[in-house]
Scaffold this motif. Structure first.
Motif, mmCIF file in Angstrom:
data_model
loop_
_atom_site.group_PDB
_atom_site.id
_atom_site.type_symbol
_atom_site.label_atom_id
_atom_site.label_comp_id
_atom_site.label_asym_id
_atom_site.label_seq_id
_atom_site.Cartn_x
_atom_site.Cartn_y
_atom_site.Cartn_z
ATOM 1 N N GLU A 1 4.542 -69.606 -23.623
ATOM 2 C CA GLU A 1 4.762 -70.420 -22.747
ATOM 3 C C GLU A 1 3.583 -71.552 -22.425
ATOM 4 O O GLU A 1 3.663 -72.140 -22.575
ATOM 5 C CB GLU A 1 5.767 -70.528 -21.840
ATOM 6 N N ILE A 2 2.369 -69.920 -22.461
ATOM 7 C CA ILE A 2 1.622 -71.244 -22.289
ATOM 8 C C ILE A 2 0.209 -70.381 -23.509
ATOM 9 O O ILE A 2 0.173 -69.386 -23.613
ATOM 10 C CB ILE A 2 0.839 -70.833 -20.641
ATOM 11 N N ARG A 3 -0.372 -71.148 -23.408
ATOM 12 C CA ARG A 3 -1.470 -71.000 -24.766
ATOM 13 C C ARG A 3 -2.125 -69.854 -24.899
ATOM 14 O O ARG A 3 -3.184 -69.749 -22.986
ATOM 15 C CB ARG A 3 -2.648 -71.981 -25.073
ATOM 16 N N VAL B 1 3.104 -82.672 -15.297
ATOM 17 C CA VAL B 1 2.888 -82.743 -16.824
ATOM 18 C C VAL B 1 1.949 -83.177 -17.391
ATOM 19 O O VAL B 1 0.911 -82.900 -18.023
ATOM 20 C CB VAL B 1 3.557 -84.440 -17.173
ATOM 21 N N THR B 2 0.978 -83.977 -16.081
ATOM 22 C CA THR B 2 -0.494 -84.050 -16.551
ATOM 23 C C THR B 2 -1.455 -82.220 -16.830
ATOM 24 O O THR B 2 -2.057 -82.334 -17.993
ATOM 25 C CB THR B 2 -1.563 -84.323 -15.023
ATOM 26 N N LEU B 3 -0.904 -81.112 -15.845
ATOM 27 C CA LEU B 3 -1.561 -79.560 -16.247
ATOM 28 C C LEU B 3 -0.743 -78.943 -16.720
ATOM 29 O O LEU B 3 -1.174 -78.853 -17.620
ATOM 30 C CB LEU B 3 -1.818 -79.542 -14.948
ATOM 31 N N GLY C 1 0.484 -79.646 -20.261
ATOM 32 C CA GLY C 1 -0.955 -80.051 -21.527
ATOM 33 C C GLY C 1 -1.531 -78.252 -21.345
ATOM 34 O O GLY C 1 -2.130 -78.137 -22.688
ATOM 35 N N TRP C 2 -1.202 -76.895 -21.365
ATOM 36 C CA TRP C 2 -1.208 -75.791 -21.495
ATOM 37 C C TRP C 2 0.221 -74.947 -22.498
ATOM 38 O O TRP C 2 -0.472 -73.956 -22.991
ATOM 39 C CB TRP C 2 -1.082 -75.033 -20.241
#
Length: 203
Positions: A148-150, A191-193, A196-197
């Motif tokens: 779910e996160i890079r 949303v911002t952080l 963005g991952w």
């Protein structure tokens, strides 16, 4: 004649900690003294010293209480039923809500007492921040393992950035005299952080 029942040591300590948080909330850490605290609780200073030797001991107990309440808050979120990314988002929302319900916390974090005052208080607060930092980093790592996160996101580093964003919001909230809903800022952080991952298409 009614005999007033003496409070237990545990209840008295609780009263003192709650009064200390209220003083900090409304007047700041600098105004927290053994005199102001004993007056707020309605006891003599010598009685206060029986429970807490000095202001430093009160501050340490405050941090212990904050960590205990934070852990209880996290335990009550039902995180085990969610995906790792959902846990992370829920925790951020809950953390901002936790701060909004206890406005004395940001005043502790940004106090002169913490920046250049009592080293025992500073070390204990650093332990609390490290505890939460590691907790968030663990959620990021779990979300990475779940796809779910890079994978290029560094958990510890980005957990620090995420907490800094939350603390920055809390600081602005205190400066504004709480003129906006802190909890309403959670989606902007997410949303911002966090979003963005997310993994990039084709990666």
């Amino acid at each position: 004649m009614t005999v007033k029942k003496r409070k237990s040591a545990e209840v008295r300590r609780h009263d003192i900690i709650e009064a200390a948080m209220e003083i900090i909330r409304h007047e700041g850490v600098a105004r927290l003294t053994t005199r102001s605290l004993s007056k707020a609780v309605g006891i003599a200073q010598p009685t206060l010293f029986l429970h807490f030797g000095n202001k430093s001991h009160v501050l340490l107990a405050l941090v212990d209480t904050i960590q205990e309440r934070l852990q209880q808050e996290m335990a009550g979120l039902g995180l085990a039923q969610m995906t790792p990314l959902e846990r992370l988002k829920v925790v951020i929302r809950a953390h901002l809500n936790f701060i909004q319900r206890q406005p004395g916390i940001p005043r502790l974090l940004f106090s002169e007492e913490l920046q250049s005052g009592d080293p025992l208080f500073r070390d204990r607060m650093n332990e609390l921040v490290s505890f939460f930092l590691n907790f968030i980093a663990g959620l990021i790592s779990a979300a990475q393992a779940h796809g779910e996160i890079r994978p290029d996101i560094v958990p510890q580093q980005n957990a620090c950035i995420l907490i800094a964003a939350v603390q920055g919001l809390a600081f602005r909230w205190v400066l504004s005299d709480q003129r906006f809903e802190l909890t309403e800022q959670a989606d902007a952080v997410i949303v911002t952080l966090i979003e963005g991952w997310a993994p990039r298409p084709g990666s």
